[in-house]
Design an enzyme around this catalytic site. Structure first.
Site, short mmCIF file in Angstrom:
data_model
loop_
_atom_site.label_atom_id
_atom_site.label_comp_id
_atom_site.label_asym_id
_atom_site.label_seq_id
_atom_site.Cartn_x
_atom_site.Cartn_y
_atom_site.Cartn_z
N HIS A 159 -8.41 -4.66 -1.11
CA HIS A 159 -7.17 -4.05 -0.65
C HIS A 159 -6.81 -4.61 0.73
CE1 HIS A 159 -4.17 -0.83 -0.27
NE2 HIS A 159 -4.52 -0.78 1.00
N SER A 202 0.83 -1.20 0.00
CA SER A 202 0.00 0.00 0.00
C SER A 202 0.87 1.26 0.00
CB SER A 202 -0.96 -0.04 1.19
OG SER A 202 -1.95 0.94 1.06
N ASP A 207 -9.95 -3.12 -5.62
CA ASP A 207 -9.19 -2.09 -4.90
C ASP A 207 -9.12 -0.83 -5.75
OD1 ASP A 207 -7.36 -0.63 -3.42
OD2 ASP A 207 -5.73 -2.06 -3.63
#
Length: 337
Positions: free
Chosen positions: A291, A161, A261
């Site tokens: 995600h 991320s 995501d």
């Protein structure tokens, strides 16, 4: 458009349906709310050492956590390990879940180095990244090897991320500074990375809400992370804005994205750009998942997480992924881009 229509499993649907709106909460209060979770995560850490940041990067001591592979205590005291530099996610503003670095260390028989870099908004761009840069260079030049057991002739970088953003930006910063350590990066592995601040990509528009990470949530993270719009023009802030020439000679890379995501388009676009720069790169989209699917404790036993972990561990261990990709059971779970 609802999570159920994408074949998400029960756990992923529950996460999507129970995410906490955070757009009007100070980041420090979010950290305080997660304190018990973070305290419980400390069980995964093997050792911690403080590292002195220079004046430019905060003039303070930064905790650096070390994850050793299972059974390391049985090795001779002079045993050396290959190193992985791991950069956690959390929207640039909260600490990361530590079950992922624990598994990576165990499955690669490596020491995983995890910096507790400064979080936004107290440490806005580029301070957290520069702290990682300073630590990385001191590991590679041998100035920071506190337990004298790191092999530093080559190293892999892993991030997820916002940590994926740092993991892509760090090699670019090394290259921009003509560092000899750029060539010592053997591999880069990123899970659902943030690569840009464009909120009108196909995935941002398709999964803008109801899928755990939202478009408005990401706008909020970016507004806390950057000082101004000009920050977002820099390639060490938005790696997708790097030119083909700037990406040439980038280390071998694996990009793993999640189908539902908001970040999937920009991660895949970065992988395509690396390919256009003749970089050895693979981009794998894991279907029917959200995600954070390899990071979250709740999704650890999901098929998506296990497939994603097997693919990424094979990559780090120099094992072909062809058999996983070609298995009939996985044809509806992943897409090679």
């Amino acid at each position: 458009m609802d999570p159920e229509s994408f074949g998400l499993d029960k756990t992923a649907i529950e996460i999507c349906n129970s995410y906490m709106p955070v757009l009007d909460i100070e980041p420090r209060l979010i950290r305080e709310g997660f304190k018990s979770l973070y305290d419980n995560q400390k069980k995964h850490i093997s050792k911690t050492k403080q590292y002195q940041l220079n004046k430019e990067n905060g003039d303070s001591l930064m905790d650096v956590h070390f994850f050793y592979p299972n059974g390391y205590e049985q090795n001779p005291v002079d045993h050396k390990y290959k190193a992985i530099f791991y950069i956690h996610g959390g929207g640039f503003m909260v600490d990361g879940i530590k079950k992922l670095p624990r598994e990576i260390s165990d499955r690669t028989n490596s020491i995983l180095i995890y910096p507790d870099y400064g979080l936004t908004p107290e440490f806005k761009y580029p301070l957290g990244l520069k702290q990682c840069y300073q630590l990385f260079t001191d590991i590679m030049n041998g100035n920071f090897n506190p337990f004298n057991d790191l092999i530093n002739d080559s190293i892999s970088i892993v991030g997820e991320s916002s940590g994926g953003n740092f993991a892509l930006s760090l090699p670019l910063m090394l290259k921009l500074n003509n560092s000899t350590f750029f060539k010592k990066i053997s591999k880069v592995l990123v899970y659902y990375p943030i690569t840009d601040c464009n909120f009108e990509t196909p995935s941002y528009n398709r999964f803008s809400e109801k899928f755990y990470l939202t478009k408005e949530g990401m706008k909020w993270c970016w507004n806390h992370y950057t000082n101004n719009d000009s920050d977002r023009d820099e390639i060490t802030c938005c790696p997708l804005k790097a030119t083909i020439d700037q990406l040439k000679d980038f280390p071998e890379t694996l990009v793993i994205t999640a189908e539902t995501d908001v970040l999937s388009s920009e991660g895949e676009q970065f992988g395509l750009k690396l390919s256009n720069a003749n970089v050895k790169v693979s981009v794998l989209r894991i279907l029917k998942t959200i995600h954070g699917f390899v990071s979250l404790d709740q999704t650890n036993d999901s098929i998506a997480c296990r497939v994603g972990m097997d693919l990424s561990m094979n990559f780090l261990n120099n094992i072909s992924n062809n058999s996983i990709i070609n298995e009939n059971n996985n044809k509806t779970l992943l897409k090679l881009l």
